[in-house]
Design an enzyme around this catalytic site. Structure first.
Site, mmCIF file in Angstrom:
data_model
loop_
_atom_site.group_PDB
_atom_site.id
_atom_site.type_symbol
_atom_site.label_atom_id
_atom_site.label_comp_id
_atom_site.label_asym_id
_atom_site.label_seq_id
_atom_site.Cartn_x
_atom_site.Cartn_y
_atom_site.Cartn_z
ATOM 1 N N TYR A 49 -16.393 6.042 37.175
ATOM 2 C CA TYR A 49 -17.696 6.015 38.109
ATOM 3 C C TYR A 49 -18.636 5.017 37.987
ATOM 4 O O TYR A 49 -18.890 3.945 38.677
ATOM 5 C CB TYR A 49 -18.395 7.326 38.183
ATOM 6 C CG TYR A 49 -19.629 7.132 39.143
ATOM 7 C CD1 TYR A 49 -19.509 7.517 40.287
ATOM 8 C CD2 TYR A 49 -21.094 7.145 38.693
ATOM 9 C CE1 TYR A 49 -20.266 7.511 41.360
ATOM 10 C CE2 TYR A 49 -21.963 7.108 39.356
ATOM 11 C CZ TYR A 49 -21.839 7.531 40.734
ATOM 12 O OH TYR A 49 -22.912 7.306 41.574
ATOM 13 N N LYS B 109 -19.221 1.588 40.220
ATOM 14 C CA LYS B 109 -20.297 0.916 40.741
ATOM 15 C C LYS B 109 -20.578 -0.310 40.141
ATOM 16 O O LYS B 109 -21.275 -1.137 40.903
ATOM 17 C CB LYS B 109 -21.348 1.878 40.248
ATOM 18 C CG LYS B 109 -21.242 3.435 41.015
ATOM 19 C CD LYS B 109 -21.449 3.318 42.561
ATOM 20 C CE LYS B 109 -21.414 4.737 42.856
ATOM 21 N NZ LYS B 109 -21.786 4.686 44.527
#
Length: 238
Positions: free
Chosen positions: A140, A144
């Protein structure tokens, strides 16, 4: 300016729904895209599409132009967050996280940029995990961080055409865990509506491009010592 055409990818999450409501409230017409059926709250036209592919992203863009008549704002809010250390992260989990966040942003931006007019905006929903490390979210965080790199790249390349590209980076949103607000200078976690307000602002801020705006209650400006050392934390809270 109201009456714009707005496409939100990742519309089924609480943040996605709040983003749709924010644009609707200002008189814009909204198309929301998600991987599965969801309540259409916040969206004039809810769609179920996989926008990690060129075909899905193209359909989302063309549908917005066809049903709304224009496309002025693209919000990239899709993501997936497998939780676990990197040694326990499977190849499938890695690919899913990267594709859901970064692959979708790439495909949708590539499809939308040729039809976006001067004055249009792209706003991506990043996370403080892009620049503040936390245990258990390697895929994640990488996705991002890549998203924010893409934002800067597109802002540089398409700025001369009047297209602005920015991101918001939420902290903990909608969390009710006890002590979940520890370390947040505002003393609480955020709400989806507060993230939506920041997205809406960046869609209107005509001289802002290439930035990531933290929407984190001050988390990213606080020294860890301020809330890990008991003496400093007591001084802060009193």
């Amino acid at each position: 300016m109201s009456g714009r055409g707005v496409l939100v990818v990742g519309a089924s999450s609480p943040i996605g729904a709040a983003i749709g409501r924010a644009f609707q409230a200002s008189g814009d017409r909204t198309v929301g895209v998600a991987l599965e059926r969801y309540p259409g709250t916040g969206y004039d036209y809810p769609l179920v599409l996989d926008c990690t592919t060129a075909a899905g992203a193209g359909i989302a863009v063309r549908t917005t132009v066809e049903v709304v008549g224009r496309l002025d704002v693209v919000v990239l809010a899709a993501a997936a967050m497998p939780v676990g250390p990197i040694t326990a992260t499977t190849d499938e989990q890695w690919r899913t996280a990267i594709n859901a966040t970064l692959g979708t942003a790439f495909a949708v931006s590539r499809a939308a940029l040729p039809v976006l007019p001067d004055g249009a905006a792209i706003v991506a929903v990043s996370s403080v995990n892009a620049f503040l490390a936390a245990p258990g979210v390697p895929a994640y965080a990488a996705a991002k961080a890549g998203l924010e790199g893409l934002v800067r790249q597109l802002a540089l390349e398409y700025g001369p055409g009047g297209i602005r590209v920015n991101a918001v980076a939420p902290g903990m949103i909608g969390d009710t865990i006890e002590n979940g607000a520890a370390g947040y200078p505002l003393g609480r976690t955020g709400t989806p509506d507060e993230v939506a307000a920041a997205v809406h602002f960046l869609a209107h801020a005509g001289f802002v491009t290439g930035v990531t705006l933290p929407v984190d209650g001050g988390l990213s400006i606080a020294s860890p010592a301020a809330f890990l050392r008991a003496d400093l934390r007591d001084r802060w809270l009193t």
